[in-house]
Design a protein around this motif. Structure first.
Motif, PDB file in Angstrom:
ATOM      1  N   HIS A  70      -7.617 -21.675  27.896  1.00  0.00           N
ATOM      2  CA  HIS A  70      -6.812 -22.745  28.481  1.00  0.00           C
ATOM      3  C   HIS A  70      -7.524 -23.024  29.863  1.00  0.00           C
ATOM      4  O   HIS A  70      -7.741 -22.060  30.681  1.00  0.00           O
ATOM      5  CB  HIS A  70      -5.359 -22.322  28.525  1.00  0.00           C
ATOM      6  CG  HIS A  70      -4.457 -23.339  29.381  1.00  0.00           C
ATOM      7  ND1 HIS A  70      -4.329 -24.482  28.704  1.00  0.00           N
ATOM      8  CD2 HIS A  70      -4.153 -23.262  30.578  1.00  0.00           C
ATOM      9  CE1 HIS A  70      -3.510 -25.190  29.772  1.00  0.00           C
ATOM     10  NE2 HIS A  70      -3.537 -24.446  30.597  1.00  0.00           N
ATOM     11  N   GLN A  78      -7.557 -33.534  35.084  1.00  0.00           N
ATOM     12  CA  GLN A  78      -6.662 -33.491  33.951  1.00  0.00           C
ATOM     13  C   GLN A  78      -7.661 -33.480  32.746  1.00  0.00           C
ATOM     14  O   GLN A  78      -8.887 -33.349  32.807  1.00  0.00           O
ATOM     15  CB  GLN A  78      -5.599 -34.548  33.718  1.00  0.00           C
ATOM     16  CG  GLN A  78      -6.241 -35.647  33.399  1.00  0.00           C
ATOM     17  CD  GLN A  78      -5.216 -37.063  33.095  1.00  0.00           C
ATOM     18  OE1 GLN A  78      -3.998 -36.628  33.220  1.00  0.00           O
ATOM     19  NE2 GLN A  78      -5.716 -37.990  33.080  1.00  0.00           N
ATOM     20  N   HIS A  80      -8.505 -31.341  28.637  1.00  0.00           N
ATOM     21  CA  HIS A  80      -8.607 -30.049  27.913  1.00  0.00           C
ATOM     22  C   HIS A  80      -9.575 -29.149  28.815  1.00  0.00           C
ATOM     23  O   HIS A  80      -9.473 -28.097  28.885  1.00  0.00           O
ATOM     24  CB  HIS A  80      -8.986 -30.193  26.420  1.00  0.00           C
ATOM     25  CG  HIS A  80      -9.102 -29.117  25.641  1.00  0.00           C
ATOM     26  ND1 HIS A  80      -7.928 -27.982  25.454  1.00  0.00           N
ATOM     27  CD2 HIS A  80     -10.142 -28.376  25.018  1.00  0.00           C
ATOM     28  CE1 HIS A  80      -8.423 -26.968  24.970  1.00  0.00           C
ATOM     29  NE2 HIS A  80      -9.734 -27.057  24.591  1.00  0.00           N
ATOM     30  N   ARG A 301       1.288 -36.835  31.513  1.00  0.00           N
ATOM     31  CA  ARG A 301       0.092 -36.044  31.113  1.00  0.00           C
ATOM     32  C   ARG A 301      -0.580 -36.616  29.893  1.00  0.00           C
ATOM     33  O   ARG A 301       0.191 -36.834  28.976  1.00  0.00           O
ATOM     34  CB  ARG A 301       0.491 -34.620  30.818  1.00  0.00           C
ATOM     35  CG  ARG A 301      -0.592 -33.653  30.412  1.00  0.00           C
ATOM     36  CD  ARG A 301      -0.209 -32.282  30.160  1.00  0.00           C
ATOM     37  NE  ARG A 301       0.400 -31.635  31.267  1.00  0.00           N
ATOM     38  CZ  ARG A 301      -0.213 -30.847  31.869  1.00  0.00           C
ATOM     39  NH1 ARG A 301      -1.601 -30.465  31.596  1.00  0.00           N
ATOM     40  NH2 ARG A 301       0.311 -30.028  32.860  1.00  0.00           N
ATOM     41  N   LEU A 303      -2.510 -35.636  27.557  1.00  0.00           N
ATOM     42  CA  LEU A 303      -2.052 -34.696  26.466  1.00  0.00           C
ATOM     43  C   LEU A 303      -0.947 -34.204  26.649  1.00  0.00           C
ATOM     44  O   LEU A 303      -0.606 -33.404  27.669  1.00  0.00           O
ATOM     45  CB  LEU A 303      -3.311 -33.580  26.405  1.00  0.00           C
ATOM     46  CG  LEU A 303      -4.757 -34.123  26.263  1.00  0.00           C
ATOM     47  CD1 LEU A 303      -5.663 -32.821  26.289  1.00  0.00           C
ATOM     48  CD2 LEU A 303      -4.995 -34.583  24.875  1.00  0.00           C
ATOM     49  N   ARG A 304       0.042 -34.635  25.843  1.00  0.00           N
ATOM     50  CA  ARG A 304       1.499 -34.276  26.125  1.00  0.00           C
ATOM     51  C   ARG A 304       1.786 -32.851  26.189  1.00  0.00           C
ATOM     52  O   ARG A 304       1.263 -32.135  25.290  1.00  0.00           O
ATOM     53  CB  ARG A 304       2.306 -35.085  25.172  1.00  0.00           C
ATOM     54  CG  ARG A 304       2.231 -36.564  24.945  1.00  0.00           C
ATOM     55  CD  ARG A 304       2.716 -37.085  26.370  1.00  0.00           C
ATOM     56  NE  ARG A 304       3.077 -38.679  26.445  1.00  0.00           N
ATOM     57  CZ  ARG A 304       2.328 -39.590  26.917  1.00  0.00           C
ATOM     58  NH1 ARG A 304       1.180 -39.231  27.680  1.00  0.00           N
ATOM     59  NH2 ARG A 304       2.781 -40.708  26.911  1.00  0.00           N
ATOM     60  N   ARG A 305       2.779 -32.491  26.850  1.00  0.00           N
ATOM     61  CA  ARG A 305       3.403 -31.272  27.036  1.00  0.00           C
ATOM     62  C   ARG A 305       4.881 -31.314  26.756  1.00  0.00           C
ATOM     63  O   ARG A 305       5.505 -32.238  27.673  1.00  0.00           O
ATOM     64  CB  ARG A 305       2.828 -30.409  28.519  1.00  0.00           C
ATOM     65  CG  ARG A 305       3.470 -29.178  28.644  1.00  0.00           C
ATOM     66  CD  ARG A 305       2.793 -28.581  29.823  1.00  0.00           C
ATOM     67  NE  ARG A 305       1.477 -28.113  29.551  1.00  0.00           N
ATOM     68  CZ  ARG A 305       0.522 -27.488  30.180  1.00  0.00           C
ATOM     69  NH1 ARG A 305       1.293 -27.320  31.769  1.00  0.00           N
ATOM     70  NH2 ARG A 305      -0.346 -27.032  30.024  1.00  0.00           N
ATOM     71  N   TYR A 318       6.734 -23.808  27.198  1.00  0.00           N
ATOM     72  CA  TYR A 318       6.100 -25.194  27.306  1.00  0.00           C
ATOM     73  C   TYR A 318       4.720 -25.141  26.307  1.00  0.00           C
ATOM     74  O   TYR A 318       4.276 -23.997  25.855  1.00  0.00           O
ATOM     75  CB  TYR A 318       5.682 -25.528  28.727  1.00  0.00           C
ATOM     76  CG  TYR A 318       4.339 -24.828  29.026  1.00  0.00           C
ATOM     77  CD1 TYR A 318       3.142 -25.126  28.980  1.00  0.00           C
ATOM     78  CD2 TYR A 318       4.711 -23.727  30.048  1.00  0.00           C
ATOM     79  CE1 TYR A 318       2.188 -24.261  29.562  1.00  0.00           C
ATOM     80  CE2 TYR A 318       3.700 -22.985  30.600  1.00  0.00           C
ATOM     81  CZ  TYR A 318       2.395 -23.319  30.171  1.00  0.00           C
ATOM     82  OH  TYR A 318       1.370 -22.753  30.915  1.00  0.00           O
ATOM     83  N   LYS A 319       4.666 -26.285  25.661  1.00  0.00           N
ATOM     84  CA  LYS A 319       3.604 -26.268  24.528  1.00  0.00           C
ATOM     85  C   LYS A 319       2.801 -27.711  24.582  1.00  0.00           C
ATOM     86  O   LYS A 319       3.487 -28.634  24.744  1.00  0.00           O
ATOM     87  CB  LYS A 319       4.140 -26.086  23.222  1.00  0.00           C
ATOM     88  CG  LYS A 319       3.054 -26.148  22.124  1.00  0.00           C
ATOM     89  CD  LYS A 319       3.986 -25.877  20.936  1.00  0.00           C
ATOM     90  CE  LYS A 319       2.895 -26.155  19.443  1.00  0.00           C
ATOM     91  NZ  LYS A 319       1.991 -24.856  19.545  1.00  0.00           N
ATOM     92  N   ASP A 320       1.625 -27.672  24.520  1.00  0.00           N
ATOM     93  CA  ASP A 320       0.716 -28.788  24.534  1.00  0.00           C
ATOM     94  C   ASP A 320       0.555 -29.070  23.039  1.00  0.00           C
ATOM     95  O   ASP A 320       0.324 -28.463  22.228  1.00  0.00           O
ATOM     96  CB  ASP A 320      -0.654 -28.647  25.358  1.00  0.00           C
ATOM     97  CG  ASP A 320      -0.876 -28.397  26.798  1.00  0.00           C
ATOM     98  OD1 ASP A 320       0.107 -29.043  27.332  1.00  0.00           O
ATOM     99  OD2 ASP A 320      -1.611 -27.385  27.112  1.00  0.00           O
ATOM    100  N   ASP A 322      -0.839 -32.390  21.883  1.00  0.00           N
ATOM    101  CA  ASP A 322      -1.802 -33.287  21.425  1.00  0.00           C
ATOM    102  C   ASP A 322      -3.302 -32.745  21.332  1.00  0.00           C
ATOM    103  O   ASP A 322      -4.188 -33.512  21.228  1.00  0.00           O
ATOM    104  CB  ASP A 322      -1.879 -34.536  22.265  1.00  0.00           C
ATOM    105  CG  ASP A 322      -0.822 -35.327  22.219  1.00  0.00           C
ATOM    106  OD1 ASP A 322      -0.098 -35.419  20.889  1.00  0.00           O
ATOM    107  OD2 ASP A 322      -0.233 -36.197  23.195  1.00  0.00           O
ATOM    108  N   HIS A 325      -3.362 -27.223  17.535  1.00  0.00           N
ATOM    109  CA  HIS A 325      -2.572 -25.901  17.843  1.00  0.00           C
ATOM    110  C   HIS A 325      -1.996 -25.085  16.702  1.00  0.00           C
ATOM    111  O   HIS A 325      -1.724 -25.532  15.549  1.00  0.00           O
ATOM    112  CB  HIS A 325      -1.225 -26.445  18.789  1.00  0.00           C
ATOM    113  CG  HIS A 325      -0.556 -27.370  17.745  1.00  0.00           C
ATOM    114  ND1 HIS A 325      -0.889 -28.819  18.082  1.00  0.00           N
ATOM    115  CD2 HIS A 325       0.498 -27.208  17.163  1.00  0.00           C
ATOM    116  CE1 HIS A 325       0.001 -29.546  17.335  1.00  0.00           C
ATOM    117  NE2 HIS A 325       1.107 -28.596  16.732  1.00  0.00           N
TER     118      HIS A 325
END
Length: 399
Positions: A70, A78, A80, A301, A303-305, A318-320, A322, A325
């Motif tokens: 990560h 911003q 990945h 963001r 890549l949505r969180r 919290y979790k990403d 897009d 996963h």
């Protein structure tokens, strides 16, 4: 675990210590040097060289995870691999949000008519709304150094809140009247939005650009939708959202840019296209039968969180969503305050890099404002609010 993995020699002759990683299928083992350690189901622990060894984070620092790595991005970046520039407005706002930032500085962020410009001003302040069915009120306060909550006219038993930023209307459900209501942000011009239901509703969500309202009915195992666009009849007729029943949906959030409706239900977080077509996608599934509440999304963001808390474990996650996963993995937001006995989380909301949650602690209402929730040097301010009795929903808005 670390001493069970061997060192390997890279092509350049240097030695690297392999570390345990979680492989989610047998095919992943093809990338592994050394032995694999069996795990439950199709998952297994394997020895692999560190993902961070190749320095994948272009503008930030790398953290090893069981599934890979990560990137923690530096200010202004911003993505990945921290390889995307933030838009100018996001960069300006991010620079402000440091552990030294005061609430008054955060609250003075507002936008001009030019969406690419962010300015500092004393008015209007970001507002925090809190529904309290025990006190039979909706409270509101400006997000300033000193939080002063006052009540606005509402119904007797408000629970969940939603804000229509296009029409400047605050929506809420009433768990006794079994209706959805809306009003101006000062509580004036209140209207009944839906006809009375046989069962109490829960979360509400709004797709403001298309003028659609979504309502969760946990006991009826359904989500409904109806038009609230200008000219639509109010109260309106609700119809089923999609063709599938939904087991005990609770909290809803709409993401119009990506085109999804999210909801929590019976230990899961799911999403489906706002049109109601297609299949339901499970993006998080609890391994401990925990029930998710207080759902929110970082829609800025790329890549949505998502953010949520577990009613069972009283923890915030919290979790990403897009990026590829593991549906059973979410990152815990750790803070000593949440470990206190008798603390009961009630709701949370996310806005503009600020995570706000409300709780009850020893019969006192508590509100927390967190900046840098995913940073070891993050900042959290706790404020007690005597007016709260049983706070159940919160919403942060910029009028």
């Amino acid at each position: 675990m670390l001493n069970e993995c061997n060192e390997i020699m890279l092509p350049n002759g240097s030695m690297v210590q392999t570390i345990p990683k979680l492989a989610v299928s047998p095919e992943v083992a093809a990338f592994v040097d050394g032995k694999s350690l069996p795990c439950s189901g199709t998952e297994q622990r394997v020895c692999k060289y560190p993902d961070c060894y190749s320095n994948p984070c272009e503008n930030g620092w790398c953290e090893e995870t069981m599934q890979g790595y990560h990137c923690h991005c530096s200010t202004g970046f911003q993505g990945h691999n921290c390889d995307e520039d933030l838009p100018a407005t996001r960069r300006d706002e991010t620079a402000l949000l440091t552990p030294e930032t005061t609430i008054s500085a955060i609250s003075s962020l507002t936008s001009t008519s030019d969406p690419s410009t962010t300015i500092m001003t004393s008015e209007p302040f970001v507002k925090i709304f809190v529904a309290d069915s025990g006190a039979h009120k909706i409270f509101v306060a400006d997000l300033k150094e000193e939080l002063v909550f006052t009540s606005i006219p509402s119904t007797m038993n408000p629970e969940f809140l939603e804000y229509d930023s296009k029409m400047k209307k605050l929506y809420w459900n009433d768990v006794v009247a079994n209706r959805i209501y809306r009003a101006n942000v000062d509580g004036s011009n209140r209207e009944v939005v839906t006809f009375a239901s046989n069962e109490a509703s829960a979360g509400v969500a709004i797709a403001k650009n298309t003028g659609m309202l979504f309502v969760a009915y946990p006991m009826l195992n359904k989500i409904t939708s109806m038009s609230i666009a200008p000219g639509s009849p109010i109260p309106g007729i609700e119809v089923y959202f999609g063709s599938q029943s939904v087991r005990e949906p609770r909290v809803l959030e709409a993401d119009e840019e990506k085109g999804y409706l999210y909801w929590t239900m019976s230990g899961k977080v799911a999403r489906k296209l706002l049109s109601g077509s297609g299949d339901t996608e499970i993006i998080y599934k609890s391994m401990d039968s925990e029930e998710q509440f207080g759902f929110s999304i970082d829609i800025i963001r790329k890549l949505r969180r998502i953010f949520f808390y577990s009613l069972t474990t009283n923890k915030v996650f919290y979790k990403d969503v897009d990026i590829p996963h593991n549906t059973s993995f979410a990152q815990e937001v750790i803070h000593d305050y949440w470990q206190r006995p008798n603390l009961q989380l009630r709701s949370l909301s996310y806005f503009n890099e600020v995570l706000v949650w409300i709780a009850r602690y020893n019969n006192t209402g508590v509100i927390g404002i967190a900046i840098g929730y995913d940073d070891d040097n993050g900042w959290l301010e706790i404020k007690e609010v005597d007016q709260f009795m049983t706070p159940s929903g919160t919403q942060i808005i910029l009028p």
